[in-house]
Scaffold this active site. Structure first.
Site, PDB file in Angstrom:
ATOM      1  N   LYS A  13     -42.761   5.724 -29.762  1.00  0.00           N
ATOM      2  CA  LYS A  13     -42.515   5.165 -31.102  1.00  0.00           C
ATOM      3  C   LYS A  13     -42.749   3.651 -31.125  1.00  0.00           C
ATOM      4  O   LYS A  13     -43.451   3.142 -31.988  1.00  0.00           O
ATOM      5  CB  LYS A  13     -41.064   5.457 -31.547  1.00  0.00           C
ATOM      6  CG  LYS A  13     -40.691   6.926 -31.545  1.00  0.00           C
ATOM      7  CD  LYS A  13     -39.257   7.145 -31.986  1.00  0.00           C
ATOM      8  CE  LYS A  13     -38.206   6.551 -31.077  1.00  0.00           C
ATOM      9  NZ  LYS A  13     -38.090   7.184 -29.739  1.00  0.00           N
ATOM     10  N   ARG A  88     -31.264   7.761 -37.252  1.00  0.00           N
ATOM     11  CA  ARG A  88     -30.990   8.600 -36.086  1.00  0.00           C
ATOM     12  C   ARG A  88     -29.958   9.678 -36.372  1.00  0.00           C
ATOM     13  O   ARG A  88     -29.667  10.485 -35.505  1.00  0.00           O
ATOM     14  CB  ARG A  88     -30.375   7.707 -35.010  1.00  0.00           C
ATOM     15  CG  ARG A  88     -31.446   7.074 -34.120  1.00  0.00           C
ATOM     16  CD  ARG A  88     -31.477   7.309 -32.913  1.00  0.00           C
ATOM     17  NE  ARG A  88     -31.669   6.953 -31.643  1.00  0.00           N
ATOM     18  CZ  ARG A  88     -32.425   6.037 -31.118  1.00  0.00           C
ATOM     19  NH1 ARG A  88     -33.090   5.207 -31.829  1.00  0.00           N
ATOM     20  NH2 ARG A  88     -32.537   5.946 -29.841  1.00  0.00           N
ATOM     21  N   ARG A 127     -41.518   2.560 -17.501  1.00  0.00           N
ATOM     22  CA  ARG A 127     -41.698   1.521 -18.541  1.00  0.00           C
ATOM     23  C   ARG A 127     -41.289   0.147 -18.028  1.00  0.00           C
ATOM     24  O   ARG A 127     -40.304  -0.004 -17.328  1.00  0.00           O
ATOM     25  CB  ARG A 127     -40.849   1.869 -19.764  1.00  0.00           C
ATOM     26  CG  ARG A 127     -40.806   0.729 -20.788  1.00  0.00           C
ATOM     27  CD  ARG A 127     -40.233   1.132 -22.110  1.00  0.00           C
ATOM     28  NE  ARG A 127     -38.957   1.811 -22.013  1.00  0.00           N
ATOM     29  CZ  ARG A 127     -38.451   2.572 -22.986  1.00  0.00           C
ATOM     30  NH1 ARG A 127     -39.122   2.748 -24.110  1.00  0.00           N
ATOM     31  NH2 ARG A 127     -37.287   3.160 -22.843  1.00  0.00           N
ATOM     32  N   ARG A 160     -35.405  -1.769 -18.798  1.00  0.00           N
ATOM     33  CA  ARG A 160     -34.215  -1.658 -19.638  1.00  0.00           C
ATOM     34  C   ARG A 160     -33.064  -1.038 -18.845  1.00  0.00           C
ATOM     35  O   ARG A 160     -33.291  -0.141 -18.027  1.00  0.00           O
ATOM     36  CB  ARG A 160     -34.533  -0.797 -20.866  1.00  0.00           C
ATOM     37  CG  ARG A 160     -35.071  -1.613 -22.005  1.00  0.00           C
ATOM     38  CD  ARG A 160     -35.614  -0.801 -23.133  1.00  0.00           C
ATOM     39  NE  ARG A 160     -34.820   0.336 -23.554  1.00  0.00           N
ATOM     40  CZ  ARG A 160     -35.160   1.143 -24.564  1.00  0.00           C
ATOM     41  NH1 ARG A 160     -36.280   0.903 -25.237  1.00  0.00           N
ATOM     42  NH2 ARG A 160     -34.411   2.156 -24.898  1.00  0.00           N
ATOM     43  N   ARG A 171     -29.347  10.343 -23.466  1.00  0.00           N
ATOM     44  CA  ARG A 171     -30.031   9.951 -24.717  1.00  0.00           C
ATOM     45  C   ARG A 171     -30.742  11.153 -25.313  1.00  0.00           C
ATOM     46  O   ARG A 171     -30.777  11.322 -26.538  1.00  0.00           O
ATOM     47  CB  ARG A 171     -31.027   8.814 -24.427  1.00  0.00           C
ATOM     48  CG  ARG A 171     -30.336   7.477 -24.219  1.00  0.00           C
ATOM     49  CD  ARG A 171     -31.197   6.470 -23.484  1.00  0.00           C
ATOM     50  NE  ARG A 171     -32.457   6.170 -24.130  1.00  0.00           N
ATOM     51  CZ  ARG A 171     -33.460   5.534 -23.532  1.00  0.00           C
ATOM     52  NH1 ARG A 171     -33.349   5.127 -22.274  1.00  0.00           N
ATOM     53  NH2 ARG A 171     -34.582   5.300 -24.175  1.00  0.00           N
TER      54      ARG A 171
HETATM   55  P1  AP5 Z   1     -42.181   3.575 -25.900  1.00  0.00           P
HETATM   56  O1  AP5 Z   1     -43.190   3.257 -26.928  1.00  0.00           O
HETATM   57  O2  AP5 Z   1     -41.343   2.464 -25.389  1.00  0.00           O
HETATM   58  O3  AP5 Z   1     -41.279   4.822 -26.380  1.00  0.00           O
HETATM   59  P2  AP5 Z   1     -40.151   4.924 -27.471  1.00  0.00           P
HETATM   60  O4  AP5 Z   1     -40.323   6.205 -28.181  1.00  0.00           O
HETATM   61  O5  AP5 Z   1     -40.083   3.679 -28.304  1.00  0.00           O
HETATM   62  O6  AP5 Z   1     -38.896   5.054 -26.499  1.00  0.00           O
HETATM   63  P3  AP5 Z   1     -37.473   4.377 -26.476  1.00  0.00           P
HETATM   64  O7  AP5 Z   1     -36.912   4.688 -25.116  1.00  0.00           O
HETATM   65  O8  AP5 Z   1     -37.508   2.933 -26.877  1.00  0.00           O
HETATM   66  O9  AP5 Z   1     -36.761   5.208 -27.565  1.00  0.00           O
HETATM   67  P4  AP5 Z   1     -35.319   5.328 -27.866  1.00  0.00           P
HETATM   68  O10 AP5 Z   1     -35.359   5.878 -29.230  1.00  0.00           O
HETATM   69  O11 AP5 Z   1     -34.502   6.068 -26.874  1.00  0.00           O
HETATM   70  O12 AP5 Z   1     -34.787   3.813 -27.707  1.00  0.00           O
HETATM   71  P5  AP5 Z   1     -34.203   2.743 -28.733  1.00  0.00           P
HETATM   72  O13 AP5 Z   1     -34.537   1.412 -28.226  1.00  0.00           O
HETATM   73  O14 AP5 Z   1     -34.532   3.102 -30.118  1.00  0.00           O
HETATM   74  O15 AP5 Z   1     -42.952   4.286 -24.682  1.00  0.00           O
HETATM   75  C1  AP5 Z   1     -42.247   4.668 -23.500  1.00  0.00           C
HETATM   76  C2  AP5 Z   1     -43.143   4.428 -22.273  1.00  0.00           C
HETATM   77  O16 AP5 Z   1     -44.252   5.335 -22.341  1.00  0.00           O
HETATM   78  C3  AP5 Z   1     -43.756   3.023 -22.189  1.00  0.00           C
HETATM   79  O17 AP5 Z   1     -43.788   2.621 -20.862  1.00  0.00           O
HETATM   80  C4  AP5 Z   1     -45.181   3.195 -22.738  1.00  0.00           C
HETATM   81  O18 AP5 Z   1     -46.093   2.279 -22.163  1.00  0.00           O
HETATM   82  C5  AP5 Z   1     -45.504   4.633 -22.327  1.00  0.00           C
HETATM   83  N1  AP5 Z   1     -46.374   5.323 -23.274  1.00  0.00           N
HETATM   84  C6  AP5 Z   1     -46.357   5.257 -24.636  1.00  0.00           C
HETATM   85  N2  AP5 Z   1     -47.304   6.046 -25.158  1.00  0.00           N
HETATM   86  C7  AP5 Z   1     -47.917   6.647 -24.105  1.00  0.00           C
HETATM   87  C8  AP5 Z   1     -48.991   7.586 -23.992  1.00  0.00           C
HETATM   88  N3  AP5 Z   1     -49.633   8.077 -25.067  1.00  0.00           N
HETATM   89  N4  AP5 Z   1     -49.364   7.991 -22.752  1.00  0.00           N
HETATM   90  C9  AP5 Z   1     -48.733   7.522 -21.639  1.00  0.00           C
HETATM   91  N5  AP5 Z   1     -47.714   6.613 -21.683  1.00  0.00           N
HETATM   92  C10 AP5 Z   1     -47.317   6.194 -22.903  1.00  0.00           C
HETATM   93  O19 AP5 Z   1     -32.621   3.013 -28.569  1.00  0.00           O
HETATM   94  C11 AP5 Z   1     -31.922   2.659 -27.396  1.00  0.00           C
HETATM   95  C12 AP5 Z   1     -30.416   2.836 -27.627  1.00  0.00           C
HETATM   96  O20 AP5 Z   1     -29.982   1.967 -28.690  1.00  0.00           O
HETATM   97  C13 AP5 Z   1     -29.969   4.240 -28.070  1.00  0.00           C
HETATM   98  O21 AP5 Z   1     -29.763   5.091 -26.956  1.00  0.00           O
HETATM   99  C14 AP5 Z   1     -28.687   3.916 -28.836  1.00  0.00           C
HETATM  100  O22 AP5 Z   1     -27.608   3.671 -27.962  1.00  0.00           O
HETATM  101  C15 AP5 Z   1     -29.032   2.618 -29.540  1.00  0.00           C
HETATM  102  N6  AP5 Z   1     -29.626   2.791 -30.882  1.00  0.00           N
HETATM  103  C16 AP5 Z   1     -30.853   2.355 -31.288  1.00  0.00           C
HETATM  104  N7  AP5 Z   1     -31.077   2.665 -32.578  1.00  0.00           N
HETATM  105  C17 AP5 Z   1     -29.950   3.312 -32.999  1.00  0.00           C
HETATM  106  C18 AP5 Z   1     -29.571   3.887 -34.231  1.00  0.00           C
HETATM  107  N8  AP5 Z   1     -30.417   3.871 -35.302  1.00  0.00           N
HETATM  108  N9  AP5 Z   1     -28.365   4.493 -34.316  1.00  0.00           N
HETATM  109  C19 AP5 Z   1     -27.521   4.519 -33.264  1.00  0.00           C
HETATM  110  N10 AP5 Z   1     -27.814   3.992 -32.058  1.00  0.00           N
HETATM  111  C20 AP5 Z   1     -29.024   3.390 -31.916  1.00  0.00           C
END
Ligand code: AP5
Length: 214
Positions: A13, A88, A127, A160, A171
């Protein structure tokens, strides 16, 4: 245009949102990035975020609402946004609908990026993120330039805190229990476009562009 990039942890994402910003000329709104920035500031609010994030749990809806409400008021978000990792939960989706309604806007499309749990773990454990500008790399699939610093700004790369396998599994459980049901919420309004998240970054971007154009 208001777009939700939807999918489990590690679906891509954040990576894809950054690619779409230039094309769509609207900002990425990532609640995860905003929470990490707050945490890095050392504020009391940031410490509250940390207590949930480090365990892989979702941050309570009330804390998230305020964060997004403030962000949507900023000038660059007046013409739309790419929501990444938000909403979410069903209550978050309902409050986003209300906020957008007040601005005479609505969600145009929810792009759901699909990948398996094995792929999620492989991606997330590999990552590396620039601590200065947030650019995302992967040690094998999207490696940083020689020298191991950020290709954008020269910043240091880090991992991270919540990218440990046991936290990733938690998660994922949170995703299945609280976030996946949103596909029904938006699906009832025929807003969901599903894309295969496996393939090169360019291939996935092209699929998302096609989904948004329809
Ligand atoms: P990346 O693009 O970083 O993936 P992502 O989907 O953004 O993954 P996240 O881990 O950031 O998602 P998340 O939703 O768990 O985390 P968030 O920060 O929102 O890609 C991942 C890796 O794959 C990278 O290394 C990339 O290079 C590689 N890659 C990408 N595309 C590829 C491809 N096609 N082929 C190969 N490799 C590829 O949330 C973190 C925490 O914050 C949550 O657990 C929660 O505690 C809190 N939080 C955040 N938002 C909320 C909310 N709205 N409500 C409540 N809690 C929240």
């Amino acid at each position: 245009m208001d777009v939700v990039l939807f999918g489990p942890p590690g679906a891509g994402k954040g990576t894809q949102a950054k690619r779409l910003v230039e094309q769509l000329r609207i900002p990425q709104i990532s609640t995860g990035d905003m929470m990490r920035a707050e945490r890095a500031s050392g504020s009391e609010l940031g410490q509250r975020f940390e207590s949930f994030m480090s365990l892989g749990k979702l941050v309570p809806d009330s804390l998230v609402l305020e964060l997004v409400e403030q962000r949507l008021k900023q000038e660059d978000a007046k013409g739309g946004a790419i929501f990444d990792g938000y909403p979410r939960t069903i209550p978050q989706a309902e409050s986003l609908d209300t906020m957008l309604e007040r601005l005479a806007r609505k969600i145009d499309v929810v792009v759901s990026i699909e990948v398996s749990l094995t792929e999620q773990i492989d991606r997330i454990t590999g990552r590396r993120t620039c601590v200065a500008c947030g650019q995302v790399y992967h040690v094998r699939y999207s490696p940083p330039p020689p020298g191991g610093r950020c290709g954008n700004c020269g910043g240091e790369l880090g991992q991270r805190k919540d990218d440990l396998e046991e936290v990733i599994r938690k998660r994922h459980e949170e995703y299945l229990a609280n976030t996946q049901p949103l596909l029904g919420y938006y699906g009832a309004r025929k807003l969901v476009a599903t894309v295969d998240g496996i393939g090169s970054l360019d291939e996935v971007t092209a699929r998302i562009q096609t989904a948004i154009a329809h």
